[in-house]
Scaffold this motif. Structure first.
Motif, PDB file in Angstrom:
ATOM      1  N   ILE A  45       0.842  -1.201   0.000  1.00 53.05           N
ATOM      2  CA  ILE A  45       0.000   0.000   0.000  1.00 53.05           C
ATOM      3  C   ILE A  45       0.874   1.246   0.000  1.00 53.05           C
ATOM      4  N   PHE A 112      -2.711  -5.595  -4.621  1.00 51.09           N
ATOM      5  CA  PHE A 112      -3.865  -5.605  -3.733  1.00 51.09           C
ATOM      6  C   PHE A 112      -4.447  -7.006  -3.619  1.00 51.09           C
ATOM      7  N   ALA A 137      -6.939  -2.818   1.201  1.00 50.17           N
ATOM      8  CA  ALA A 137      -6.604  -3.367  -0.111  1.00 50.17           C
ATOM      9  C   ALA A 137      -7.861  -3.583  -0.948  1.00 50.17           C
ATOM     10  N   ARG A 141      -8.316  -1.867  -4.546  1.00 48.73           N
ATOM     11  CA  ARG A 141      -8.581  -2.697  -5.732  1.00 48.73           C
ATOM     12  C   ARG A 141      -9.847  -2.216  -6.442  1.00 48.73           C
TER      13      ARG A 141
END
Length: 468
Positions: A45, A112, A137, A141
Motif C-alpha cells: 500500500i 492488492f 486493499a 482494488r
C-alpha cells in the motif's frame, strides 16, 4: 513485453509472462525476503510510485484539460488523435506504446490481490490489524477497477450494462490465474461488493494518506453510485463521508499569503502545493500521471477561460505564458497533488448534484456555494441563486470540472451525462483558423485497450470495446 514494474514480491500485468506469485514465494532469490508478516504485505500500500499511481493522461488529452505542445503533437500520434478529436484516426493501431494506464493499474491490482489473499493469515499482527489492511486493499482494488472500467469501457447505463463488456477481472496475484472480461454490470457489482465487505473494518483515521479510511470508503461508494445514476444512494454515502470529514481548504487564505509571488507579472516562481499528503480535503491520496509527480499539467488558454472570475485556486495554480508561437497557462505550484484519490470537494459536489436531481434546488446551491466561498475572492464573490434545475446543475458541473481538473472524474462525468442524454457534453475549439469539435456521441469517449494487452491477453481473452 518488457518488464517495466518492480514489486516486493511479484506483479500482475495481463499479457506479461513472469513466474507466478506462488512460484516466487516457493523459490525466493538469494537476498530477497518472502512476505509473511502483516507489515510485509502492508508495504504494498505504501508503494505510492507504483501501486498508487493513477495515470489517465489520454482522458485529459481528450478533454483538453492539459496543454500539449506542437512538438508533442507531432511526435505522438495517439495523443494527437485524442487532443485534436480526430475521428479518422485508428487509435487501436496507434495504441502500440501507450500502455502505462493499463499495465500500471493491473500491477497495482496484483499487489492488492496479494494482500487480500494473505493479510488475514499474516504473522505479527492482531486480527483487527489484519482486517484493516485487508479492507484497505479491497477499497484500493475497487478504485483501480473503477478507473479501468471508466477508461477502457463504456460508461454505466442500466439498459445495456448487462450485455456490454467492461475490462478483464482477475482476483489472484498468480500471473497464471485466469481472467474474465466481465460485463459492465458484473464489474460494478464486483466493485460495490469489494467496498461493502471492506466498510465494517476500515478505520476512522488513516495510518497514512495512502491508506483508505472509513470516509474514503463512503466517498468512493458515493462516486460509484453517482456513476450508476443512483442519486439516492450517492447522496446517502456522500452524507456519511462528510460526517467523517467535511473540511474544505481555504484557498482564499492561501492566495492572500502568497499573492506577493502569485501576482508578479511574467514571473513563474513556484509556490508550494497544499494538495499533498496533508491536504485537509483528503480522504485518501493517490498520485496522478507518473510524468508529473511534483508539478501539474499546463492548461490551454481555452480551458483557463472556464474558471470563474477571481477563482484564487485557479490563480494560485496557473499563469499565462507565451513560448514562441504558443500560448498557454503554465503551472506555478510545486509539490504533490492528489489527482488519483478522493477529496471532500468531490463529495460536496456529488451531494449538490444529487440534491438538485431531487429538485431540492435551494439546498443544492447552499452546498455548491459552501465550496465556492473558499475559492472566490470575497470582493468578487456572489452566491449562485436560481430556482431553475438546469441552471443549478450546470453551475455544479462547471465547478466540479474545475475543482477536479487533472483527475479522471470530469471525463467520467462527461461520459455519464452524455449517456443520460439530458446534459450532454460536447467540446469545440479553433486552432489556427480551423474549427474542431468533439460530439457527445463520439466513439472517442472510450479509450482502446493497448495492442500489447489484446494480442497477449494472458490466461483469458480481451475484446476491444471500440472499433477504432
Amino acid at each position: 513485453m518488457k518488464n517495466i514494474y518492480k514489486k516486493l514480491a511479484c506483479l500482475l500485468a495481463l499479457g506479461l509472462t513472469f513466474v507466478s506469485c506462488n512460484d516466487y514465494l516457493d523459490d525466493v532469490p538469494k537476498g530477497s525476503k518472502t512476505p509473511t508478516t502483516l507489515a510485509d504485505f502492508e508495504a504494498f500500500i505504501r508503494d505510492e510510485y507504483g501501486n498508487q499511481i493513477v495515470n489517465v493522461a489520454q482522458a485529459l488529452n481528450l478533454l483538453n484539460d492539459n496543454y500539449v505542445t506542437v512538438a508533442n503533437l507531432s511526435g505522438d500520434r495517439l495523443t494527437k488523435a485524442n487532443y485534436m478529436w480526430d475521428e479518422t484516426a485508428d487509435r487501436i493501431q496507434l495504441n502500440q506504446g501507450d500502455e502505462i494506464t493499463y499495465y500500471r493499474s493491473y500491477a497495482g491490482i496484483s499487489s492488492f490481490n496479494l494482500i487480500i489473499a494473505n493479510a488475514l493469515t499474516a504473522t505479527e499482527a492482531t486480527d483487527e490489524q489484519r482486517r484493516i489492511v485487508w479492507a484497505e486493499a479491497k477499497v484500493l482494488r475497487a478504485m483501480s477497477y473503477y478507473n479501468l472500467a471508466n477508461f477502457y469501457a463504456d460508461t454505466y447505463t442500466a439498459s445495456t450494462a448487462g450485455t456490454k463488456l467492461s475490462v478483464p477481472l482477475i482476483t489472484s496475484a498468480d500471473i497464471n490465474a485466469p481472467s474474465k472480461q466481465l460485463t459492465i454490470q458484473e464489474m460494478y457489482d464486483f466493485i460495490l461488493n469489494d467496498v461493502k465487505e471492506a466498510l465494517p473494518y476500515l478505520p476512522k483515521v488513516s495510518q497514512t494518506a495512502l491508506h483508505p479510511n472509513l470516509g474514503a470508503g463512503y466517498a468512493f461508494y458515493s462516486r460509484v453510485y453517482l456513476q450508476m445514476n443512483n442519486y439516492s444512494e450517492a447522496l446517502k454515502y456522500a452524507d456519511l463521508a462528510l460526517a467523517e470529514n467535511n473540511r474544505l481548504y481555504d484557498w482564499v487564505g492561501y492566495y492572500n499569503t502568497n499573492k506577493a509571488i502569485i501576482d508578479v507579472p511574467n514571473s513563474y516562481t513556484a509556490t508550494a502545493s497544499p494538495m499533498g499528503y496533508n491536504y485537509v480535503e483528503n480522504y485518501t491520496f493517490r498520485h496522478g500521471s507518473i510524468y508529473y509527480l511534483s508539478r501539474e499539467f499546463n492548461i490551454p488558454v481555452e480551458r483557463a477561460q472556464h474558471f470563474e472570475t477571481n477563482d484564487v485556486k485557479f490563480k494560485s495554480r496557473w499563469k499565462p505564458i507565451t513560448v514562441g508561437s504558443e500560448n498557454y497557462y503554465r503551472t506555478t505550484l510545486s509539490g504533490m497533488f492528489n489527482f488519483g484519490g478522493i477529496t471532500t470537494v468531490e463529495v460536496y459536489l456529488i451531494k449538490a448534484e444529487c440534491l438538485a436531481r431531487a429538485n431540492q434546488i435551494s439546498d443544492a446551491l447552499n452546498v455548491l456555494n459552501t465550496v465556492r466561498k473558499t475559492r472566490i475572492l470575497p470582493a468578487s464573490y456572489q452566491d449562485i441563486s436560481t430556482a431553475d434545475k438546469t441552471t443549478a446543475l450546470n453551475a455544479i458541473f462547471r465547478t466540479k470540472n474545475n475543482e477536479l481538473i487533472n483527475t479522471l472524474i470530469p471525463f467520467a462525468d462527461a461520459r455519464r451525462l452524455n449517456a443520460e442524454g439530458v446534459y450532454k457534453v460536447s467540446l469545440t475549439k479553433t486552432v489556427e483558423g480551423t474549427n474542431y469539435s468533439l460530439a457527445s456521441d463520439s466513439y472517442l469517449w472510450t479509450m482502446p485497450f493497448p495492442q500489447g494487452a489484446t494480442q497477449n491477453p494472458g490466461n483469458g481473452t480481451i475484446t476491444q470495446n471500440v472499433d477504432k
